[in-house]
Design a protein around this motif. Structure first.
Motif, PDB file in Angstrom:
ATOM      1  N   ALA A  52       0.811  -1.219   0.000  1.00 53.14           N
ATOM      2  CA  ALA A  52       0.000   0.000   0.000  1.00 53.14           C
ATOM      3  C   ALA A  52       0.842   1.265   0.000  1.00 53.14           C
ATOM      4  N   ASP A  53       2.089   1.188   0.481  1.00 57.69           N
ATOM      5  CA  ASP A  53       2.916   2.390   0.589  1.00 57.69           C
ATOM      6  C   ASP A  53       3.783   2.630  -0.641  1.00 57.69           C
ATOM      7  N   VAL A  54       3.613   1.837  -1.680  1.00 61.68           N
ATOM      8  CA  VAL A  54       4.403   1.980  -2.905  1.00 61.68           C
ATOM      9  C   VAL A  54       3.479   2.299  -4.077  1.00 61.68           C
ATOM     10  N   ALA A  55       3.819   3.333  -4.833  1.00 60.55           N
ATOM     11  CA  ALA A  55       3.077   3.698  -6.039  1.00 60.55           C
ATOM     12  C   ALA A  55       3.828   3.189  -7.256  1.00 60.55           C
ATOM     13  N   ARG A  56       3.128   3.084  -8.369  1.00 58.20           N
ATOM     14  CA  ARG A  56       3.783   2.612  -9.592  1.00 58.20           C
ATOM     15  C   ARG A  56       3.150   3.294 -10.799  1.00 58.20           C
ATOM     16  N   ALA A  57       3.932   3.381 -11.903  1.00 65.65           N
ATOM     17  CA  ALA A  57       3.439   3.883 -13.186  1.00 65.65           C
ATOM     18  C   ALA A  57       4.175   3.133 -14.272  1.00 65.65           C
ATOM     19  N   ILE A  58       3.446   2.615 -15.257  1.00 67.35           N
ATOM     20  CA  ILE A  58       4.078   1.882 -16.331  1.00 67.35           C
ATOM     21  C   ILE A  58       4.864   2.848 -17.207  1.00 67.35           C
ATOM     22  N   LEU A  59       6.103   2.498 -17.501  1.00 66.52           N
ATOM     23  CA  LEU A  59       6.993   3.366 -18.270  1.00 66.52           C
ATOM     24  C   LEU A  59       7.047   2.949 -19.731  1.00 66.52           C
ATOM     25  N   MET A  60       7.284   1.667 -19.979  1.00 66.10           N
ATOM     26  CA  MET A  60       7.383   1.191 -21.354  1.00 66.10           C
ATOM     27  C   MET A  60       7.264  -0.321 -21.377  1.00 66.10           C
ATOM     28  N   LEU A  61       6.909  -0.862 -22.551  1.00 63.22           N
ATOM     29  CA  LEU A  61       6.917  -2.299 -22.799  1.00 63.22           C
ATOM     30  C   LEU A  61       8.010  -2.559 -23.833  1.00 63.22           C
ATOM     31  N   GLU A  62       9.050  -3.247 -23.391  1.00 61.25           N
ATOM     32  CA  GLU A  62      10.217  -3.463 -24.250  1.00 61.25           C
ATOM     33  C   GLU A  62      10.144  -4.827 -24.919  1.00 61.25           C
ATOM     34  N   PRO A  63       9.990  -4.882 -26.258  1.00 56.63           N
ATOM     35  CA  PRO A  63      10.011  -6.190 -26.931  1.00 56.63           C
ATOM     36  C   PRO A  63      11.322  -6.917 -26.673  1.00 56.63           C
ATOM     37  N   VAL A  64      11.228  -8.206 -26.457  1.00 57.66           N
ATOM     38  CA  VAL A  64      12.413  -9.034 -26.240  1.00 57.66           C
ATOM     39  C   VAL A  64      12.741  -9.740 -27.545  1.00 57.66           C
ATOM     40  N   GLY A  65      14.001  -9.634 -27.988  1.00 54.63           N
ATOM     41  CA  GLY A  65      14.441 -10.256 -29.225  1.00 54.63           C
ATOM     42  C   GLY A  65      15.378 -11.417 -28.979  1.00 54.63           C
ATOM     43  N   LEU A  66      15.820 -12.027 -30.067  1.00 57.55           N
ATOM     44  CA  LEU A  66      16.733 -13.162 -30.007  1.00 57.55           C
ATOM     45  C   LEU A  66      18.060 -12.747 -30.643  1.00 57.55           C
ATOM     46  N   LEU A  67      19.142 -12.883 -29.897  1.00 58.83           N
ATOM     47  CA  LEU A  67      20.473 -12.557 -30.397  1.00 58.83           C
ATOM     48  C   LEU A  67      21.150 -13.836 -30.879  1.00 58.83           C
ATOM     49  N   VAL A  68      21.590 -13.847 -32.159  1.00 52.18           N
ATOM     50  CA  VAL A  68      22.262 -15.012 -32.723  1.00 52.18           C
ATOM     51  C   VAL A  68      23.506 -14.544 -33.481  1.00 52.18           C
ATOM     52  N   SER A  69      24.375 -15.485 -33.745  1.00 52.40           N
ATOM     53  CA  SER A  69      25.545 -15.190 -34.582  1.00 52.40           C
ATOM     54  C   SER A  69      25.094 -14.877 -36.004  1.00 52.40           C
ATOM     55  N   ALA A  70      25.815 -14.001 -36.679  1.00 52.44           N
ATOM     56  CA  ALA A  70      25.497 -13.677 -38.071  1.00 52.44           C
ATOM     57  C   ALA A  70      25.654 -14.894 -38.970  1.00 52.44           C
ATOM     58  N   ASP A  71      26.360 -15.925 -38.519  1.00 55.87           N
ATOM     59  CA  ASP A  71      26.539 -17.146 -39.299  1.00 55.87           C
ATOM     60  C   ASP A  71      25.454 -18.183 -39.032  1.00 55.87           C
ATOM     61  N   ASP A  72      24.606 -17.929 -38.063  1.00 56.61           N
ATOM     62  CA  ASP A  72      23.566 -18.902 -37.716  1.00 56.61           C
ATOM     63  C   ASP A  72      22.501 -18.950 -38.814  1.00 56.61           C
ATOM     64  N   PRO A  73      21.948 -20.131 -39.127  1.00 55.49           N
ATOM     65  CA  PRO A  73      20.888 -20.210 -40.137  1.00 55.49           C
ATOM     66  C   PRO A  73      19.711 -19.293 -39.855  1.00 55.49           C
ATOM     67  N   LEU A  74      19.394 -19.057 -38.580  1.00 58.11           N
ATOM     68  CA  LEU A  74      18.278 -18.179 -38.247  1.00 58.11           C
ATOM     69  C   LEU A  74      18.567 -16.726 -38.620  1.00 58.11           C
ATOM     70  N   ALA A  75      19.849 -16.368 -38.765  1.00 61.11           N
ATOM     71  CA  ALA A  75      20.223 -14.971 -39.007  1.00 61.11           C
ATOM     72  C   ALA A  75      19.738 -14.473 -40.363  1.00 61.11           C
ATOM     73  N   ARG A  76      19.331 -15.387 -41.238  1.00 64.39           N
ATOM     74  CA  ARG A  76      18.812 -14.960 -42.544  1.00 64.39           C
ATOM     75  C   ARG A  76      17.388 -14.411 -42.436  1.00 64.39           C
ATOM     76  N   ARG A  77      16.791 -14.585 -41.279  1.00 66.68           N
ATOM     77  CA  ARG A  77      15.396 -14.188 -41.088  1.00 66.68           C
ATOM     78  C   ARG A  77      15.306 -12.920 -40.241  1.00 66.68           C
ATOM     79  N   ASP A  78      14.137 -12.275 -40.315  1.00 65.19           N
ATOM     80  CA  ASP A  78      13.904 -11.090 -39.488  1.00 65.19           C
ATOM     81  C   ASP A  78      13.222 -11.448 -38.179  1.00 65.19           C
ATOM     82  N   THR A  79      12.427 -12.528 -38.201  1.00 67.25           N
ATOM     83  CA  THR A  79      11.675 -12.921 -37.003  1.00 67.25           C
ATOM     84  C   THR A  79      11.731 -14.432 -36.818  1.00 67.25           C
TER      85      THR A  79
END
Length: 336
Positions: free
Chosen positions: A170-197
């Motif tokens: 009860a003694d703590v207030a809050r306000a939503i600041l932002m929703l940050e999309p979470v992405g996937l980090l891969v090597s540029a040589d990975d087969p998935l790296a040819r894709r955007d999503t």
């Protein structure tokens, strides 16, 4: 900080009975803790003094608020009914006092980690409003947001509201600041790296790494829920040992893929790629959280400078397309 109100005696009428806020605060904190010792510590009282306040409130209201045995403390039926309006009443009193309150020094804000978006947004706030008086801390993996707010370690913190156990304090207030999309980090040589999503379903069976040593518990808890819901296995071994080393583990193929907040500065390494995750898109919710005793106008001034457009409300056109942990989703529904 000045303007402390935990033990300040103010009187207001509740159901025709004049009640001091100190008595009501003693009840609310004891109801949150269900432990007289811990509640007394939060109020900087002895257990005997706390018990006297509870007894006085029970006498004023003519009801028993707690059932106490040698082993546990539970709310009575009357206590359960009283808790929501009592918490609301204290919030209003704290908010009213905060309007005229002042801080003796700069506002201390905790940004969690130097690589995460809140620090960049605080820098932006200072650029936009040079008169802001701020002190920045980084609790990283070891902070307890509610305890540290109450103990004055910092005045305001950025992080996941859903990481705080219910019921909301009860003694703590809050306000939503932002929703940050979470992405996937891969090597540029990975087969998935040819894709955007990539979809969450496609990540089942992909070796995913997210080092847990010294990593904020809010992120580990977030990924625990994500993994459990979508059948994704995550290896938490090791430590980041600095952001550049963390990225290099992916770039050199030591680990295949990891998660990365897409509002962070892009990794300074062209050997890696960040892919979007869809079906649904996991988003990390950033809230500002502060003690209600902190003057509200100072909080709003900071948040407005961080976003450039007043206290923010994220636009989420289709919430079915994003994923949040259950408690974060519930808090977001309350706040937007």
């Amino acid at each position: 900080m000045s303007g402390a109100i935990d033990n300040r005696w103010l009187s207001f009428t509740m159901g025709g009975v004049d009640v001091d806020t100190a008595l009501l605060r003693a009840f609310v904190l004891t109801a949150e803790e269900l432990h007289f010792g811990r509640a007394a510590e939060r109020l900087h009282l002895s257990q005997q003094a706390l018990s006297k306040r509870i007894a006085r409130l029970e006498a004023l209201l003519g009801v028993r608020l707690f059932e106490r045995t040698n082993r546990r403390v539970v709310l009575s039926a009357a206590g359960i009914r009283l808790l929501p309006p009592a918490g609301d009443a204290l919030s209003q009193v704290d908010a009213a006092l905060a309007v005229v309150g002042t801080l003796d020094g700069p506002l201390t804000v905790d940004v969690l980690n130097e690589h995460l978006p809140p620090l960049r947004m605080v820098h932006q706030a200072i650029d936009r409003d040079p008169a802001l008086r701020l002190r920045v801390t980084m609790g990283k993996g070891g902070r307890d947001v509610v305890a540290d707010l109450r103990n004055g370690v910092f005045d305001l913190a950025f992080g996941r509201a859903g990481a705080i156990p219910a019921p909301w304090p009860a003694d703590v207030a809050r306000a939503i600041l932002m929703l940050e999309p979470v992405g996937l980090l891969v090597s540029a040589d990975d087969p998935l790296a040819r894709r955007d999503t990539v979809t969450l379903a496609e990540l089942r069976g992909v070796p995913l790494w997210f080092p847990g040593v010294a990593t904020p518990a809010e992120w580990v808890g977030y990924l625990d829920e994500l993994g459990a819901e979508f059948g994704v296995d995550i290896d938490y071994s090791g430590s980041t040992m600095g952001f550049e080393h963390f990225v290099s583990r992916i770039a050199t193929g030591v680990h295949r893929a990891t998660f990365l907040g897409t509002a962070m500065a892009p990794p300074p390494d062209d050997r890696v790629r960040t892919l979007g995750i869809v079906g649904p898109t996991p988003v990390f919710p950033w809230w500002a959280m502060w003690r209600r005793r902190v003057p509200r106008h100072q909080v709003h001034r900071l948040l407005a400078a961080m976003t450039g457009d007043g206290v923010p409300t994220p636009a989420v056109p289709d919430r079915d397309r994003i994923w949040l942990p259950a408690r974060d989703r519930a808090y977001l529904a309350e706040d937007t």
